[in-house]
Design a protein around this motif. Sequence first.
Motif, PDB file in Angstrom:
ATOM      1  N   THR A  11      19.907  46.211  14.066  1.00 48.42           N
ATOM      2  CA  THR A  11      18.537  46.657  14.297  1.00 48.42           C
ATOM      3  C   THR A  11      17.635  46.048  13.227  1.00 48.42           C
ATOM      4  N   ALA A  12      16.550  45.444  13.655  1.00 47.08           N
ATOM      5  CA  ALA A  12      15.608  44.807  12.727  1.00 47.08           C
ATOM      6  C   ALA A  12      14.997  45.852  11.796  1.00 47.08           C
ATOM      7  N   GLY A  13      14.741  45.431  10.563  1.00 52.02           N
ATOM      8  CA  GLY A  13      14.082  46.306   9.611  1.00 52.02           C
ATOM      9  C   GLY A  13      15.016  47.205   8.830  1.00 52.02           C
ATOM     10  N   ASN A  14      16.317  47.071   9.045  1.00 53.43           N
ATOM     11  CA  ASN A  14      17.291  47.881   8.321  1.00 53.43           C
ATOM     12  C   ASN A  14      17.664  47.128   7.039  1.00 53.43           C
ATOM     13  N   ALA A  15      16.959  47.437   5.962  1.00 51.73           N
ATOM     14  CA  ALA A  15      17.106  46.690   4.707  1.00 51.73           C
ATOM     15  C   ALA A  15      18.530  46.743   4.165  1.00 51.73           C
ATOM     16  N   ALA A  16      19.197  47.893   4.273  1.00 52.41           N
ATOM     17  CA  ALA A  16      20.559  48.016   3.751  1.00 52.41           C
ATOM     18  C   ALA A  16      21.519  47.121   4.529  1.00 52.41           C
ATOM     19  N   SER A  17      21.399  47.088   5.834  1.00 55.79           N
ATOM     20  CA  SER A  17      22.268  46.246   6.656  1.00 55.79           C
ATOM     21  C   SER A  17      21.991  44.765   6.418  1.00 55.79           C
ATOM     22  N   THR A  18      20.715  44.419   6.295  1.00 57.30           N
ATOM     23  CA  THR A  18      20.348  43.031   6.001  1.00 57.30           C
ATOM     24  C   THR A  18      20.960  42.598   4.671  1.00 57.30           C
ATOM     25  N   ALA A  19      20.836  43.430   3.648  1.00 57.13           N
ATOM     26  CA  ALA A  19      21.380  43.111   2.328  1.00 57.13           C
ATOM     27  C   ALA A  19      22.898  42.966   2.384  1.00 57.13           C
ATOM     28  N   LEU A  20      23.555  43.826   3.128  1.00 52.61           N
ATOM     29  CA  LEU A  20      25.011  43.754   3.260  1.00 52.61           C
ATOM     30  C   LEU A  20      25.442  42.432   3.883  1.00 52.61           C
TER      31      LEU A  20
END
Length: 52
Positions: A11-20
Amino acid sequence: DTLHTVVSVITAGNAASTALHEHFGFTYCGLTPQVGFKHGKYQDTETYALLV
């Protein structure tokens, strides 16, 4: 040795997932607008890929 690419759609905008994903070396591939429906509204998704 048949695994070549791992693809992840988040899901776009999920900073924690993007960082992971970035921490593990995934590359951002693009945004798909309003493709998912969650929490009562349409959500954009982001696609990441990792060549293994």
